[in-house]
Motif scaffolding. Sequence first.
Motif, PDB file in Angstrom:
ATOM      1  N   LEU A  55      -0.220  -5.114  19.309  1.00  0.00           N
ATOM      2  CA  LEU A  55      -0.286  -3.787  20.070  1.00  0.00           C
ATOM      3  C   LEU A  55      -0.862  -3.953  21.368  1.00  0.00           C
ATOM      4  CD1 LEU A  55      -1.814  -1.722  17.211  1.00  0.00           C
ATOM      5  CD2 LEU A  55       0.448  -1.453  18.129  1.00  0.00           C
ATOM      6  N   ALA A  56      -1.579  -4.879  21.644  1.00  0.00           N
ATOM      7  CA  ALA A  56      -2.303  -5.098  22.929  1.00  0.00           C
ATOM      8  C   ALA A  56      -1.576  -5.797  23.740  1.00  0.00           C
ATOM      9  CB  ALA A  56      -3.613  -6.169  22.525  1.00  0.00           C
ATOM     10  N   THR A  77      -3.311   3.713  27.275  1.00  0.00           N
ATOM     11  CA  THR A  77      -2.098   4.282  26.803  1.00  0.00           C
ATOM     12  C   THR A  77      -2.340   4.427  25.174  1.00  0.00           C
ATOM     13  OG1 THR A  77      -1.162   2.194  26.279  1.00  0.00           O
ATOM     14  CG2 THR A  77      -0.666   3.156  28.480  1.00  0.00           C
ATOM     15  N   PRO A  78      -1.462   5.283  24.664  1.00  0.00           N
ATOM     16  CA  PRO A  78      -1.741   5.236  23.092  1.00  0.00           C
ATOM     17  C   PRO A  78      -1.824   3.858  22.573  1.00  0.00           C
ATOM     18  CG  PRO A  78       0.024   7.218  23.883  1.00  0.00           C
ATOM     19  CD  PRO A  78      -0.569   6.000  25.137  1.00  0.00           C
ATOM     20  N   LEU A  79      -0.899   3.269  22.711  1.00  0.00           N
ATOM     21  CA  LEU A  79      -0.883   1.643  22.237  1.00  0.00           C
ATOM     22  C   LEU A  79      -2.314   0.927  22.564  1.00  0.00           C
ATOM     23  CD1 LEU A  79       2.547   0.239  22.905  1.00  0.00           C
ATOM     24  CD2 LEU A  79       1.675   0.743  20.792  1.00  0.00           C
ATOM     25  N   ALA A  80      -2.718   1.185  23.630  1.00  0.00           N
ATOM     26  CA  ALA A  80      -4.058   0.414  24.177  1.00  0.00           C
ATOM     27  C   ALA A  80      -5.230   1.053  23.090  1.00  0.00           C
ATOM     28  CB  ALA A  80      -4.529   0.898  25.483  1.00  0.00           C
ATOM     29  N   LEU A  81      -5.109   2.337  22.943  1.00  0.00           N
ATOM     30  CA  LEU A  81      -6.311   2.942  21.934  1.00  0.00           C
ATOM     31  C   LEU A  81      -6.084   2.427  20.752  1.00  0.00           C
ATOM     32  CD1 LEU A  81      -6.115   6.710  23.436  1.00  0.00           C
ATOM     33  CD2 LEU A  81      -7.895   5.122  23.739  1.00  0.00           C
ATOM     34  N   ARG A  82      -4.928   2.310  20.312  1.00  0.00           N
ATOM     35  CA  ARG A  82      -4.690   1.991  18.678  1.00  0.00           C
ATOM     36  C   ARG A  82      -5.105   0.357  18.662  1.00  0.00           C
ATOM     37  NH1 ARG A  82       0.882   3.954  18.714  1.00  0.00           N
ATOM     38  NH2 ARG A  82       0.743   6.160  18.661  1.00  0.00           N
ATOM     39  N   ALA A  83      -4.827  -0.356  19.771  1.00  0.00           N
ATOM     40  CA  ALA A  83      -5.090  -1.708  19.548  1.00  0.00           C
ATOM     41  C   ALA A  83      -6.703  -2.041  19.694  1.00  0.00           C
ATOM     42  CB  ALA A  83      -4.500  -2.665  20.677  1.00  0.00           C
TER      43      ALA A  83
END
Length: 139
Positions: A55-56, A77-83
């Motif tokens: 994800l990162a 980004t949404p991916l950064a928040l998830r990671a």
Amino acid sequence: LFQSFSWSFAASCVLLVLWRGLIAPVVAANRSADDLVFLTNSVVSLFPALTAPFLAVQALWELPISDHATALAAAPTPLALRAVGLSCGYMAYDTVFCLAHKQVRHPLLLGHHLLSILFFPYATLRHRALLVVLFFVCT
């Protein structure tokens, strides 16, 4: 961020229960108590080690790295928040695990976890050095 934090913490706890209840009695029956603590920690840590870096890395590709003026102040980004949430959720679980088992209770390890739990979300949500935070999530 906080939703992925919660899911990651819960997933780590579920993996711990599955390992201790189903897998460890079969696979690691002849191990010492100290070995079981380290083996348990290693098995559960596979979850963030195999998910958060992917994800990162994807989130890093979405950052404006070529624009040096805004690279360290980029919005997540949404991916950064998830990671970051996934990484911090596991670190919260691992902090509790370390506090519960003296074999892995070390001030440096606990300090590393607590600083990450506090500063990764702060930096991410305040648009401060997200590039650096994602680098540490990858490692």
